[in-house]
Design a protein around this motif. Structure first.
Motif, PDB file in Angstrom:
ATOM      1  N   GLU A  57       0.868  -1.184   0.000  1.00  0.00           N
ATOM      2  CA  GLU A  57       0.000   0.000   0.000  1.00  0.00           C
ATOM      3  C   GLU A  57       0.902   1.229   0.000  1.00  0.00           C
ATOM      4  N   LEU A  58       0.909   1.977  -1.076  1.00  0.00           N
ATOM      5  CA  LEU A  58       1.755   3.157  -1.193  1.00  0.00           C
ATOM      6  C   LEU A  58       1.081   4.370  -0.548  1.00  0.00           C
ATOM      7  N   PRO A  59       1.847   5.385  -0.153  1.00  0.00           N
ATOM      8  CA  PRO A  59       1.253   6.581   0.470  1.00  0.00           C
ATOM      9  C   PRO A  59       0.292   7.294  -0.467  1.00  0.00           C
ATOM     10  N   GLY A  60      -0.732   7.903   0.144  1.00  0.00           N
ATOM     11  CA  GLY A  60      -1.652   8.740  -0.617  1.00  0.00           C
ATOM     12  C   GLY A  60      -2.816   8.022  -1.240  1.00  0.00           C
ATOM     13  N   ARG A  61      -3.043   6.774  -0.862  1.00  0.00           N
ATOM     14  CA  ARG A  61      -4.156   5.998  -1.433  1.00  0.00           C
ATOM     15  C   ARG A  61      -4.577   4.915  -0.454  1.00  0.00           C
ATOM     16  N   ALA A  79      11.799   5.278   0.987  1.00  0.00           N
ATOM     17  CA  ALA A  79      10.777   4.946   1.979  1.00  0.00           C
ATOM     18  C   ALA A  79      10.260   3.527   1.776  1.00  0.00           C
ATOM     19  N   LEU A  80      10.079   3.142   0.522  1.00  0.00           N
ATOM     20  CA  LEU A  80       9.604   1.794   0.209  1.00  0.00           C
ATOM     21  C   LEU A  80      10.629   0.744   0.630  1.00  0.00           C
ATOM     22  N   LEU A  81      11.896   1.029   0.378  1.00  0.00           N
ATOM     23  CA  LEU A  81      12.954   0.102   0.753  1.00  0.00           C
ATOM     24  C   LEU A  81      12.981  -0.113   2.262  1.00  0.00           C
ATOM     25  N   GLY A  83      10.475   0.670   4.405  1.00  0.00           N
ATOM     26  CA  GLY A  83       9.183   0.212   4.891  1.00  0.00           C
ATOM     27  C   GLY A  83       8.910  -1.258   4.661  1.00  0.00           C
ATOM     28  N   THR A  84       9.557  -1.857   3.679  1.00  0.00           N
ATOM     29  CA  THR A  84       9.339  -3.276   3.384  1.00  0.00           C
ATOM     30  C   THR A  84      10.511  -4.150   3.825  1.00  0.00           C
ATOM     31  N   ARG A  85      11.454  -3.588   4.572  1.00  0.00           N
ATOM     32  CA  ARG A  85      12.632  -4.360   4.988  1.00  0.00           C
ATOM     33  C   ARG A  85      12.247  -5.623   5.752  1.00  0.00           C
ATOM     34  N   ALA A  86      11.260  -5.504   6.631  1.00  0.00           N
ATOM     35  CA  ALA A  86      10.851  -6.664   7.424  1.00  0.00           C
ATOM     36  C   ALA A  86      10.235  -7.759   6.570  1.00  0.00           C
ATOM     37  N   GLU A  87       9.746  -7.403   5.383  1.00  0.00           N
ATOM     38  CA  GLU A  87       9.147  -8.394   4.491  1.00  0.00           C
ATOM     39  C   GLU A  87      10.195  -9.268   3.814  1.00  0.00           C
ATOM     40  N   ARG A  88      11.435  -8.863   3.891  1.00  0.00           N
ATOM     41  CA  ARG A  88      12.508  -9.615   3.230  1.00  0.00           C
ATOM     42  C   ARG A  88      13.270 -10.495   4.199  1.00  0.00           C
ATOM     43  N   ASP A  89      12.577 -10.951   5.257  1.00  0.00           N
ATOM     44  CA  ASP A  89      13.214 -11.804   6.271  1.00  0.00           C
ATOM     45  C   ASP A  89      13.050 -13.290   5.961  1.00  0.00           C
ATOM     46  N   MET A  90      12.523 -13.605   4.786  1.00  0.00           N
ATOM     47  CA  MET A  90      12.390 -14.989   4.328  1.00  0.00           C
ATOM     48  C   MET A  90      12.571 -14.969   2.808  1.00  0.00           C
ATOM     49  N   PRO A  91      12.741 -16.113   2.158  1.00  0.00           N
ATOM     50  CA  PRO A  91      12.839 -16.092   0.695  1.00  0.00           C
ATOM     51  C   PRO A  91      11.658 -15.342   0.089  1.00  0.00           C
ATOM     52  N   GLU A 106      13.749  -1.353  -8.886  1.00  0.00           N
ATOM     53  CA  GLU A 106      14.609  -0.584  -8.001  1.00  0.00           C
ATOM     54  C   GLU A 106      14.797  -1.297  -6.656  1.00  0.00           C
ATOM     55  N   LEU A 107      13.746  -1.931  -6.159  1.00  0.00           N
ATOM     56  CA  LEU A 107      13.883  -2.698  -4.916  1.00  0.00           C
ATOM     57  C   LEU A 107      14.853  -3.859  -5.103  1.00  0.00           C
ATOM     58  N   ALA A 108      14.745  -4.560  -6.215  1.00  0.00           N
ATOM     59  CA  ALA A 108      15.631  -5.694  -6.477  1.00  0.00           C
ATOM     60  C   ALA A 108      17.089  -5.259  -6.522  1.00  0.00           C
TER      61      ALA A 108
END
Length: 250
Positions: A57-61, A79-81, A83-91, A106-108
């Motif tokens: 869910e991106l800001p503003g919507r 901010a996205l990088l 904000g989603t850091r905890a989501e990359r704690d598994m494959p 860009e995240l990759a």
């Protein structure tokens, strides 16, 4: 058994997570310009048991409507990088549709750990310039273009107050996407799968094919029936292709 988390329990950046006790891979989904986590709602019943869906869910919507839109593309990415850091704690794998493909790329490139794979959908390759700029078009022209290309359901034209809320994030995301251009793409260190719509008038299958030079690993392009919104018009086939791509990396 599938469980859809509430916005509060899912966290600020993830809304509508589909959790599974047997999940072994997390799929982080990034939506199209102006879109939110709800863009992945139709995927839920098609997901295999081993794959968890984490829609961004991106800001503003959506549930973050009251938050200001990022002024710069770099601000959004940073901010996205974080904000989603905890989501990359598994494959994990990344999927992005249209503008979401740019965000996923860009995240990759920037993530501390590489994804199992990157999947870009209806997104032009980063070294190809936008053929048409619509982000600053007058409102009637923009609405006509969005409805004709499948970016906006025509029935929403009957709700002008709602449209006034939708258009600012759509314009901002579109401007970011139109301005995004690199002279020479940095390749990602994971397999890259590029999806295209056979009748897409926004991003052609040829523009999608340009992603072939953006990875040091395997590349595959798949062309689906439909236009720019083919993931929502054919979710079963799309999710099956996503699962096949991610499953090949496990």
């Amino acid at each position: 058994m599938n469980k859809v988390a509430s916005p509060t329990s899912a966290g600020r950046w993830i809304t509508g997570r589909v959790t599974r006790e047997s999940a072994r891979v997390r799929l982080i989904g990034l939506p199209q310009a102006g879109g939110g986590a709800g863009a992945f709602r139709s995927w839920r019943r098609h997901l295999p048991e081993w794959l968890e869906l984490a829609p961004v869910e991106l800001p503003g919507r959506g549930t973050r409507e009251a938050e200001p839109l990022p002024e710069r593309f770099e601000d959004l990415i940073e901010a996205l990088l974080a904000g989603t850091r905890a989501e990359r704690d598994m494959p994990y794998a990344l999927f992005g549709h249209s503008f979401g493909g740019v965000l996923a790329y860009e995240l990759a490139l920037r993530a501390e750990t590489a994804p199992l794979c990157l999947i870009v959908s209806a997104s032009r390759a980063p070294h190809l310039p936008a053929e048409r700029r619509m982000s600053a078009a007058a409102e009637p022209e923009l609405l006509r273009w969005l409805t004709e290309t499948g970016g906006l359901p025509p029935e929403l034209l009957e709700f002008p107050d709602f449209l006034r809320q939708l258009l600012p994030p759509i314009r901002r995301d579109m401007a970011f996407a139109e301005d995004y251009l690199v002279a020479e793409p940095t390749p990602v260190a994971c397999p890259l799968y590029a999806f295209a719509g056979a009748d897409d008038r926004v991003v052609t299958a040829e523009q999608v094919a340009g992603w072939s030079g953006c990875t040091t690993a395997a590349f595959r392009r798949t062309v689906f029936p439909g236009g720019h919104s083919f993931p929502s018009t054919g979710p079963a086939a799309l999710v099956a292709a996503v699962a096949d791509a991610v499953g090949a990396t496990r």
